[in-house]
Design a protein around this motif. Sequence first.
Motif, mmCIF file in Angstrom:
data_model
loop_
_atom_site.group_PDB
_atom_site.id
_atom_site.type_symbol
_atom_site.label_atom_id
_atom_site.label_comp_id
_atom_site.label_asym_id
_atom_site.label_seq_id
_atom_site.Cartn_x
_atom_site.Cartn_y
_atom_site.Cartn_z
ATOM 1 N N ARG A 1 -32.080 -3.201 -9.904
ATOM 2 C CA ARG A 1 -32.902 -2.800 -10.836
ATOM 3 C C ARG A 1 -33.980 -3.593 -11.086
ATOM 4 N NH1 ARG A 1 -33.609 2.290 -11.309
ATOM 5 N NH2 ARG A 1 -31.468 2.721 -10.929
ATOM 6 N N GLN A 2 -33.982 -4.759 -11.847
ATOM 7 C CA GLN A 2 -34.884 -5.947 -12.034
ATOM 8 C C GLN A 2 -35.200 -6.152 -11.641
ATOM 9 O OE1 GLN A 2 -32.739 -8.475 -14.886
ATOM 10 N NE2 GLN A 2 -34.427 -9.629 -15.281
ATOM 11 N N ALA A 3 -34.652 -6.823 -10.272
ATOM 12 C CA ALA A 3 -35.124 -7.151 -9.344
ATOM 13 C C ALA A 3 -36.332 -6.727 -8.090
ATOM 14 C CB ALA A 3 -34.488 -7.863 -8.240
ATOM 15 N N ALA A 4 -36.143 -4.930 -8.390
ATOM 16 C CA ALA A 4 -36.991 -4.483 -7.845
ATOM 17 C C ALA A 4 -38.231 -4.247 -8.299
ATOM 18 C CB ALA A 4 -37.032 -3.202 -7.649
ATOM 19 N N GLN A 5 -38.425 -4.197 -9.790
ATOM 20 C CA GLN A 5 -39.190 -4.618 -10.798
ATOM 21 C C GLN A 5 -39.663 -5.693 -10.722
ATOM 22 O OE1 GLN A 5 -37.420 -3.282 -14.392
ATOM 23 N NE2 GLN A 5 -37.293 -1.425 -14.347
ATOM 24 N N VAL B 1 -34.222 2.973 -6.263
ATOM 25 C CA VAL B 1 -33.828 1.680 -6.226
ATOM 26 C C VAL B 1 -33.840 1.494 -4.851
ATOM 27 C CG1 VAL B 1 -31.898 -0.487 -6.319
ATOM 28 C CG2 VAL B 1 -33.135 0.632 -8.378
ATOM 29 N N VAL B 2 -34.202 0.470 -3.649
ATOM 30 C CA VAL B 2 -33.900 0.877 -2.501
ATOM 31 C C VAL B 2 -33.527 -0.437 -1.508
ATOM 32 C CG1 VAL B 2 -35.261 1.226 -0.150
ATOM 33 C CG2 VAL B 2 -35.815 2.514 -2.303
ATOM 34 N N LEU B 3 -32.752 -0.155 -0.927
ATOM 35 C CA LEU B 3 -31.838 -1.515 -0.208
ATOM 36 C C LEU B 3 -32.246 -1.351 1.241
ATOM 37 C CD1 LEU B 3 -28.197 -2.199 -2.070
ATOM 38 C CD2 LEU B 3 -31.409 -3.573 -2.193
ATOM 39 N N ALA C 1 -40.627 -1.316 -4.135
ATOM 40 C CA ALA C 1 -39.986 -2.173 -4.240
ATOM 41 C C ALA C 1 -38.446 -2.616 -3.200
ATOM 42 C CB ALA C 1 -39.930 -3.107 -5.254
ATOM 43 N N PRO C 2 -38.637 -2.442 -2.270
ATOM 44 C CA PRO C 2 -37.535 -1.956 -1.513
ATOM 45 C C PRO C 2 -36.812 -3.784 -1.116
ATOM 46 C CG PRO C 2 -39.156 -2.201 0.470
ATOM 47 C CD PRO C 2 -39.478 -2.437 -1.293
ATOM 48 N N ILE C 3 -35.446 -4.360 -1.335
ATOM 49 C CA ILE C 3 -34.981 -4.721 -1.035
ATOM 50 C C ILE C 3 -34.260 -5.034 -0.025
ATOM 51 C CG2 ILE C 3 -33.032 -6.947 -2.490
ATOM 52 C CD1 ILE C 3 -33.639 -5.703 -5.207
ATOM 53 N N GLN C 4 -33.770 -6.389 0.919
ATOM 54 C CA GLN C 4 -33.701 -6.465 2.028
ATOM 55 C C GLN C 4 -32.579 -7.500 2.002
ATOM 56 O OE1 GLN C 4 -36.520 -8.482 4.993
ATOM 57 N NE2 GLN C 4 -36.683 -6.750 5.692
ATOM 58 N N ALA D 1 -22.503 -9.446 -4.965
ATOM 59 C CA ALA D 1 -24.530 -9.390 -4.970
ATOM 60 C C ALA D 1 -25.102 -8.071 -5.660
ATOM 61 C CB ALA D 1 -25.414 -9.508 -3.482
ATOM 62 N N ILE D 2 -24.725 -6.764 -5.511
ATOM 63 C CA ILE D 2 -25.396 -5.402 -6.558
ATOM 64 C C ILE D 2 -23.792 -5.055 -6.837
ATOM 65 C CG2 ILE D 2 -24.165 -4.485 -3.971
ATOM 66 C CD1 ILE D 2 -27.424 -3.502 -5.073
ATOM 67 N N ASP D 3 -24.067 -3.941 -7.475
ATOM 68 C CA ASP D 3 -23.236 -3.694 -8.770
ATOM 69 C C ASP D 3 -23.194 -1.936 -7.951
ATOM 70 O OD1 ASP D 3 -23.707 -4.883 -10.739
ATOM 71 O OD2 ASP D 3 -25.969 -4.322 -11.800
ATOM 72 N N PRO D 4 -21.958 -1.495 -7.355
ATOM 73 C CA PRO D 4 -21.338 -0.671 -7.066
ATOM 74 C C PRO D 4 -22.447 1.087 -8.213
ATOM 75 C CG PRO D 4 -19.721 -1.261 -7.629
ATOM 76 C CD PRO D 4 -20.992 -2.408 -8.057
ATOM 77 N N GLY D 5 -22.570 1.932 -7.539
ATOM 78 C CA GLY D 5 -23.086 3.101 -8.113
ATOM 79 C C GLY D 5 -24.810 2.910 -8.776
ATOM 80 N N SER D 6 -25.876 2.106 -8.141
ATOM 81 C CA SER D 6 -26.564 1.283 -8.749
ATOM 82 C C SER D 6 -27.860 1.102 -7.814
ATOM 83 C CB SER D 6 -27.138 -0.166 -9.365
ATOM 84 O OG SER D 6 -26.891 -0.658 -8.340
ATOM 85 N N VAL D 7 -28.249 2.018 -6.916
ATOM 86 C CA VAL D 7 -28.694 1.815 -5.378
ATOM 87 C C VAL D 7 -28.973 3.899 -5.076
ATOM 88 C CG1 VAL D 7 -29.413 1.048 -3.618
ATOM 89 C CG2 VAL D 7 -28.205 -0.258 -4.997
#
Length: 262
Positions: free
Chosen positions: A38-42, A120-122, A141-144, A156-162
């Motif tokens: 979420r911080q990276a997306a912002q 938050v979009v992956l 602000a999607p993240i690839q 690399a990513i938290d469960p339940g965060s997207v």
Amino acid sequence: MSSGTKAGRVPAASRAATAEVRRLAASPAAQRIAGRVRQAAQQTAARLPHSEVALPLQAADLRGVRATDILVDGVEARAARRTARALGLPRTLDDTSAWVALGALAALVRIADDGRRKAVVLDASGPRSLFFRWATRAGFAPIQLDVTRPEVVGSAIDPGSVDLVARLHPRSVRADEADVDLVRGSSALRRGGLMSITLRLGPAADGGVGVPELRSLIARADEQGLSLIGDLDITDGLRLRAAQQAFADSSVGLALMTFRRR
């Protein structure tokens, strides 16, 4: 995937993936990185020029665009590309990618977004993803990140965060890996989060699936806590069978399916 697979039987690979995801989710590393995505997306959104995030796209603009659908001819794909152009989305010459990206974007804007473009979009669709471009233009602000790889969730990513995971054409989910990809991808989703995937339609010998195989996958996904958004109705089945009869020796299109994590 086989049409003879029983809906009530979860493949061993799917059960193993579920166990692995739970193990990673409980690890200390997963707990230490809460909020990273979420911080990276912002931060990404803050760096983008205002003109790139100012498209006033609303849920009403995408009314009628299905988040779960099948594509069996070029007419629908060309219509989707025209719709996207009329909305002000970046141009593309790829009708099929336009059809897919528009459906996934409709799910994002109508369901995952609260109107503030903070979802938050992956995107696991690859480096040339049209969905990534369109979601960015719409203000997200999607993240690839390929969240279907086994080591990603919990490290690399938290469960339940997207809010939404996309794995779309041309990097579609393979029929024989669909169960595992859904388990791994959905483990990143918050409750109510979405996962949009595409699968090839066509003969099983070419790696394709038909409506019976899709329905079997939907039933197994439901047992894993994933509810399909929309439906594949009898009309879809008739369209697919007609396309298969007309093009018996080739792939006939794509299935776009969007699931919600309960």
